[in-house]
Design a protein around this motif. Structure first.
Motif, PDB file in Angstrom:
ATOM      1  N   VAL A 168      51.030  44.000   8.898  1.00 32.73           N
ATOM      2  CA  VAL A 168      51.033  45.436   8.610  1.00 32.73           C
ATOM      3  C   VAL A 168      52.443  46.001   8.598  1.00 32.73           C
ATOM      4  N   VAL A 169      53.208  45.705   9.642  1.00 31.74           N
ATOM      5  CA  VAL A 169      54.561  46.265   9.734  1.00 31.74           C
ATOM      6  C   VAL A 169      55.433  45.751   8.593  1.00 31.74           C
ATOM      7  N   GLU A 170      55.357  44.467   8.316  1.00 29.02           N
ATOM      8  CA  GLU A 170      56.176  43.894   7.245  1.00 29.02           C
ATOM      9  C   GLU A 170      55.836  44.504   5.887  1.00 29.02           C
ATOM     10  N   LEU A 171      54.547  44.678   5.608  1.00 27.84           N
ATOM     11  CA  LEU A 171      54.162  45.224   4.315  1.00 27.84           C
ATOM     12  C   LEU A 171      54.542  46.702   4.206  1.00 27.84           C
ATOM     13  N   GLU A 172      54.417  47.452   5.289  1.00 28.22           N
ATOM     14  CA  GLU A 172      54.806  48.861   5.239  1.00 28.22           C
ATOM     15  C   GLU A 172      56.318  49.019   5.041  1.00 28.22           C
ATOM     16  N   LEU A 173      57.096  48.191   5.690  1.00 27.23           N
ATOM     17  CA  LEU A 173      58.547  48.268   5.502  1.00 27.23           C
ATOM     18  C   LEU A 173      58.931  47.859   4.084  1.00 27.23           C
ATOM     19  N   LEU A 174      58.246  46.869   3.527  1.00 28.23           N
ATOM     20  CA  LEU A 174      58.501  46.478   2.147  1.00 28.23           C
ATOM     21  C   LEU A 174      58.128  47.614   1.195  1.00 28.23           C
ATOM     22  N   ALA A 175      56.967  48.227   1.418  1.00 24.44           N
ATOM     23  CA  ALA A 175      56.539  49.324   0.554  1.00 24.44           C
ATOM     24  C   ALA A 175      57.496  50.502   0.652  1.00 24.44           C
ATOM     25  N   ALA A 176      58.066  50.730   1.832  1.00 21.01           N
ATOM     26  CA  ALA A 176      59.013  51.826   2.001  1.00 21.01           C
ATOM     27  C   ALA A 176      60.276  51.609   1.168  1.00 21.01           C
ATOM     28  N   ARG A 177      60.646  50.357   0.955  1.00 23.00           N
ATOM     29  CA  ARG A 177      61.803  50.070   0.108  1.00 23.00           C
ATOM     30  C   ARG A 177      61.526  50.377  -1.354  1.00 23.00           C
ATOM     31  N   ARG A 208      59.021  46.125  -8.225  1.00 25.19           N
ATOM     32  CA  ARG A 208      59.061  44.788  -7.647  1.00 25.19           C
ATOM     33  C   ARG A 208      60.009  44.801  -6.467  1.00 25.19           C
ATOM     34  N   THR A 209      59.507  44.395  -5.306  1.00 24.80           N
ATOM     35  CA  THR A 209      60.309  44.263  -4.093  1.00 24.80           C
ATOM     36  C   THR A 209      60.058  42.876  -3.533  1.00 24.80           C
ATOM     37  N   ASP A 210      61.100  42.044  -3.507  1.00 26.26           N
ATOM     38  CA  ASP A 210      60.937  40.635  -3.148  1.00 26.26           C
ATOM     39  C   ASP A 210      59.874  40.025  -4.074  1.00 26.26           C
ATOM     40  N   ASP A 211      58.832  39.402  -3.534  1.00 26.90           N
ATOM     41  CA  ASP A 211      57.828  38.795  -4.415  1.00 26.90           C
ATOM     42  C   ASP A 211      56.557  39.630  -4.478  1.00 26.90           C
ATOM     43  N   TRP A 212      56.708  40.937  -4.300  1.00 24.29           N
ATOM     44  CA  TRP A 212      55.578  41.855  -4.340  1.00 24.29           C
ATOM     45  C   TRP A 212      55.743  42.881  -5.447  1.00 24.29           C
TER      46      TRP A 212
END
Length: 251
Positions: free
Chosen positions: A10-19, A177-181
């Protein structure tokens, strides 16, 4: 399209989405991220992302958040994702902060078998005026000044649209696109063009772009009360990863 457990928590995906969805200002409070900018467009761009440890006791963190937003003339708001935010949520509830409804974060694995979109999709690196007019805030009003800053504020972003023969924009969506997402947002279909598979088209168009870019996963957010959108994304293979909600200071 195969489906497996998301490789991010959860934390990793939220931080990625915030970017991939940023305001014009951000500041850290321990692990929390305080965000503002864009003229009031989007709660995600105007909220403190409560993930991890704020570095101070939770009551002090809440006071710091409130002071930060009040100093900018904004109503203090905190985004609370998943179970890890329950402690912060309890403190905010006790302080009388208002709670919004749940938002679901949905994910799906991508691969080169992603079906082609039902309708031709136009992809552009910047939103033109027709795209911006078609992308209404909350589906019913024009975008506020500053929204374009939020929409374009990412490193790898693309704007999808389906257009009629006369050039009228029938459906739009934003992909980042952020990293592989791939993050999909701002999916909007003109009222007179609904139930024609156009939301599927712009979503599939963005997914195809992301696969060509090397992405392997896709996420998006949808409010819990939006039953038609939830059914659409279920048909497209998305599953629920986690939920979040906002709390806003009284007044």
């Amino acid at each position: 399209m195969g489906q497996r457990r998301s490789p991010l928590d959860v934390v990793e995906l939220e931080l990625l989405a915030a970017r991939g969805w940023r305001g014009t200002e951000a500041e850290r409070l321990g692990d929390w991220v305080l965000r503002a900018g864009g003229g009031g467009y989007s709660s995600r761009a105007h909220s403190a992302l409560a993930v991890g440890d704020p570095g101070v006791p939770l009551p002090a963190a809440v006071r710091a958040v409130e002071e930060w937003y009040r100093a900018r003339g904004l109503r203090p708001c905190v985004q609370l994702p998943g179970r890890q935010a329950r402690g912060a949520d309890a403190v905010l509830a006790a302080a009388g902060w208002d709670r919004d409804e749940d938002t679901l974060v949905l994910t799906v694995e991508l691969d080169d078998r992603t079906p082609e979109p039902p309708a031709p999709v136009h992809l552009a690196p910047q939103p033109d005026e027709a795209w911006l007019r078609a992308c209404r805030q909350h589906g019913d009003g024009p975008l506020p000044a500053g929204a374009t800053t939020v929409l374009t504020g990412a490193d790898r972003v693309v704007f999808a649209s389906v257009r009629a023969e006369d050039g009228a924009v029938l459906a739009v969506a934003r992909g980042v696109r952020t990293d592989d997402w791939l993050g999909v947002s701002a999916v909007t279909v003109a009222e007179g063009a609904r139930r024609r598979g156009l939301a599927t088209s712009v979503t599939r168009g963005l997914q195809g772009w992301a696969v060509r870019e090397g992405a392997g996963y896709c996420y998006l957010q949808v409010v819990a009360s939006n039953a038609p959108a939830r059914e659409l994304y279920r048909r497209l293979g998305f599953i629920e990863h986690h939920r979040y909600h906002y709390r806003r200071a009284a007044g």
